[in-house]
Design a protein around this motif. Structure first.
Motif, short mmCIF file in Angstrom:
data_model
loop_
_atom_site.label_atom_id
_atom_site.label_comp_id
_atom_site.label_asym_id
_atom_site.label_seq_id
_atom_site.Cartn_x
_atom_site.Cartn_y
_atom_site.Cartn_z
N ASN A 204 -17.75 -9.02 19.42
CA ASN A 204 -16.31 -9.03 19.15
C ASN A 204 -15.53 -8.86 20.45
O ASN A 204 -15.75 -7.90 21.20
N SER A 207 -13.93 -5.50 21.21
CA SER A 207 -14.83 -4.43 21.69
C SER A 207 -15.02 -4.55 23.20
O SER A 207 -15.02 -3.55 23.91
N MET A 341 -7.45 -15.28 17.46
CA MET A 341 -7.72 -14.42 16.29
C MET A 341 -6.65 -14.60 15.22
O MET A 341 -6.92 -14.47 14.03
N THR A 406 -10.07 -0.93 17.26
CA THR A 406 -11.29 -1.75 17.28
C THR A 406 -11.98 -1.72 15.92
O THR A 406 -12.46 -2.75 15.43
N GLN A 410 -12.78 -5.22 11.84
CA GLN A 410 -13.83 -5.63 10.91
C GLN A 410 -14.36 -4.47 10.10
O GLN A 410 -15.35 -4.63 9.38
N ASP A 415 -18.98 -2.28 16.08
CA ASP A 415 -18.00 -2.71 17.11
C ASP A 415 -17.63 -1.54 18.02
O ASP A 415 -17.41 -1.72 19.22
#
Lengths: 501, 176
Positions: A204, A207, A341, A406, A410, A415
């Motif tokens: 990601n 991250s 994103m 972060t 998700q 992450d």
């Protein structure tokens, strides 16, 4: 250009969009004011938050941080002789002497006004040039797109930090990180995933970003000592004079126009950045002044030149970022990844496929500069008060926002573990003077580079000559090679060849 | 060779390790899956190998550069009298602060590990209070107020405003 702007009108002029842009500008100024923090950290820690907003609001907030943060550093540079961000380093040359002469409110007012008007002019250049550039780039095929993305990588690696080799090593690491996950051409074949299902989609990017910059920054700040800065800050609050600030800036319109143009032009060059823009326009203003010896003694011209340039530079940076998907610095790389994103793909097709987003970004950028003036003048006492904020209260909050932001993307603790690993990596690299920006830019450009590289090879039946047989890609690659030769050749050789000077 | 050059070489070895891993992985797992040969369409290993090769060359160049610089600084007649005389531009932080930085990071990493188990509302004030205390906020009321305020502020922003589902952990399960 006008179609894009009119599409942007519909998507930007709403309560949420303007509110989030204003919040971004305000937050950006706060971060810019705090020495050692800066707009990059702000854009990074709020990127996950942007994901929870509508696309134009999210981008508006991030662009607002970029604009506000580019100006906020001037306040601490003028009052403390500590530039809040490296961008404001040139501002203290005349800003601090002005404050010493008892003209601190005037200097802060000038910095805010020049930043705002300079940024606005940079915005006009952004609106005008990026669709034009995108139109040209629409004709590019994979070899040209590969060469172009490669240029972005090479130039950032060459100009970042003292060592080209270290910059290139960081860039290679970023490109390799971008290869992790499923192969783009072979279905269901994963690369470098360590049998972790969480890595099938790659690491990601948030991250990587938060770890490399935010976590490592907190470590570095703790190492510097958390209590040292606070004792030296004894500042009276004040309010800058509005009419004086605007009229003084507008009266020096030649300086303003020249500095904004220099700022936007340098911003558009990958890797150059606002620090160079500010110093170059300061030098240009000094060079064209009737009495250059007055520069450095505390005159408005110095503050106007540097602040107009560094905020116009933000607009310039966005030109290749939006039109060609080539980020010129780490902030624009983060903005591009946020855009992806949020569902819009930067590059030549942005203006055709996502006109609401492109137009919304244009208007958010222009509005940010207007909001910057209003909030900057209104809340100056608050921003001055912020300088008294102790670092030991700020560091835990930065860590917490980084972690929750972060996690929020998700809902994954994995992450967060990756964020910490990249935090450690970022710390090690920074301690050894390896630049971090090439890693981020390479991580963003990596998929574009690989995709176009492999497509080019398929087009040419696996021969590398395709890159040299096409005039545009051959020209771009030749420029890259010259750039590398320039960077790797010791300075003594150039001096020997071309004499002193 | 002084500390500055040794540290840089160790970092270069990290890059060499990454390059070596890429070559190993492409030669074993990629090859076994048939993804390490053929044209660009079927060869998933070519591009990473190219990058790893470049990284290898660059890391070796940097190691050679560090060795050369170290030799230049320490050779007789260079005017250098030892490691302390070199032009090390890096700031040397106090050991106490370095340890504090690593301690805070370890504490924060611990927070991440127990976040899902304890839940946000229990784990976060503990983490914040610990880091604040380590960084010098020792007055109990100030420490607790910052820790609780920070936790609730972030909770309201992320959970209530942005609808992010934060880990509920023990407390959440007990409430359910």
């Amino acid at each position: 250009m006008f179609e894009v702007l009119s599409a942007g009108f519909e998507s930007f002029f709403g309560f949420n969009q303007i509110l989030s842009t204003s919040f971004g500008v305000f937050f950006g100024i706060v971060l810019g004011v705090l020495p050692g923090v800066g707009p990059l950290l702000g854009v990074i820690i709020l990127t996950p938050v942007a994901f929870y907003m509508d696309p134009v609001s999210g981008m508006g907030m991030l662009i607002g941080i970029f604009v506000g943060g580019s100006c906020g550093g001037a306040i601490s540079a003028i009052l403390l002789r500590i530039p809040g961000t490296p961008i404001a380093a040139a501002t203290l040359l005349d800003g601090y002497p002005m404050a010493q002469k008892g003209q601190a409110p005037e200097a802060v007012g000038l910095a805010i006004s020049a930043s705002s008007i300079g940024g606005f002019l940079g915005g006009i250049m952004l609106v005008f040039f990026s669709p034009l550039l995108a139109k040209v780039a629409m004709k590019f095929t994979p070899p040209e797109l590969f060469a172009l993305a490669f240029t972005g990588l090479i130039s950032i690696a060459v100009v970042s930090g003292e060592s080209t080799v270290k910059g290139l090593l960081s860039g290679c690491l970023g490109l390799l990180i971008a290869t992790m996950g499923l192969d783009p051409f072979i279905s269901e074949f994963d690369r470098f995933t360590f049998d972790q299902p969480n890595l099938l989609g790659g690491i990601n990017i948030v991250s990587v970003l938060v770890g490399l910059f935010a976590v490592s920054e907190t470590m570095i700040q703790i190492e510097k000592g958390v209590a040292e800065l606070d004792a030296s800050i004894k500042i009276k609050t004040f309010r800058p004079p509005v009419i004086y600030s605007i009229t003084t800036v507008l009266k020096r319109w030649v300086n303003l126009l020249r500095s904004s143009t220099v700022g936007a032009f340098i911003g558009a060059l990958p890797g150059a950045g606002a620090v160079i823009a500010a110093f170059v326009s300061y030098a240009a203003a000094k060079g064209s002044a009737k009495d250059p010896s007055k520069f450095g003694t505390g005159i408005p011209e110095g503050v106007i030149a540097t602040e107009a340039a560094n905020n116009a530079c933000c607009g310039g940076t966005l030109i290749p970022a939006l039109a060609l998907a080539i980020p010129g610095d780490a902030i624009s790389a983060v903005l591009l990844s946020a855009m992806i994103m949020l569902g819009a793909f930067p590059g030549p097709t942005l203006f055709r496929d996502y006109p609401e987003m492109a137009g919304g970004i244009f208007l958010a950028y222009i509005a940010s500069n207007i909001i910057l003036f209003i909030l900057g003048i209104l809340f100056t006492p608050f921003f001055v008060f912020i300088l008294k904020l102790k670092k030991n209260r700020l560091i835990p909050i930065v860590l917490l926002v980084s972690a929750i932001g972060t996690f929020a993307l998700q809902g994954s603790v994995f992450d967060l573990q990756m964020m910490m690993l990249f935090g450690l990596l970022g710390y090690v690299l920074r301690k050894n003077e390896f630049p971090l920006a090439p890693i981020i830019i390479a991580r963003v450009l990596g998929p574009i580079v690989e995709d176009n590289f492999r497509r080019s090879l398929i087009m040419s039946d696996h021969g590398m000559e395709i890159f040299w047989s096409r005039p545009i890609s051959a020209t771009i690659l030749t420029i890259n090679i010259l750039l590398l030769v320039w960077a790797f050749t010791p300075r003594q050789v150039w001096r020997h060849l071309f004499g002193r000077g | 060779m002084d500390r500055k050059h040794i540290q840089t070489i160790l970092t270069d070895l990290l890059f060499l390790g990454v390059a070596a891993y890429v070559f190993y992985e492409t030669a074993t797992r990629f090859a076994a899956a048939g993804a390490a040969k053929g044209g660009a369409l079927t060869n998933a290993a070519f591009y990473p190998r190219l990058l790893a090769g470049l990284m290898l060359v660059l890391a070796l160049c940097n190691i050679a550069k560090q060795a050369f610089l170290s030799y230049k600084e320490h050779r007789p007649g260079s005017g250098s009298t030892g490691p302390d005389d070199t032009s090390d531009s890096r700031e040397k932080p106090e050991l106490r602060n370095v340890m504090l930085g690593f301690g805070c990071l370890a504490w924060f990493w611990g927070y991440i590990c127990i976040l899902e188990f304890l839940g946000y509302l229990i784990a976060t004030p503990i983490m914040l209070a610990g880091i604040l205390a380590a960084l010098g906020v020792r007055k109990p009321w100030a420490n607790l107020a910052y820790a609780a305020g920070g936790t609730m502020g972030m909770y309201l922003f992320f959970q209530e405003m942005l609808d992010v589902v934060l880990p509920i952990g023990l407390l959440g399960r007990f409430m359910e």
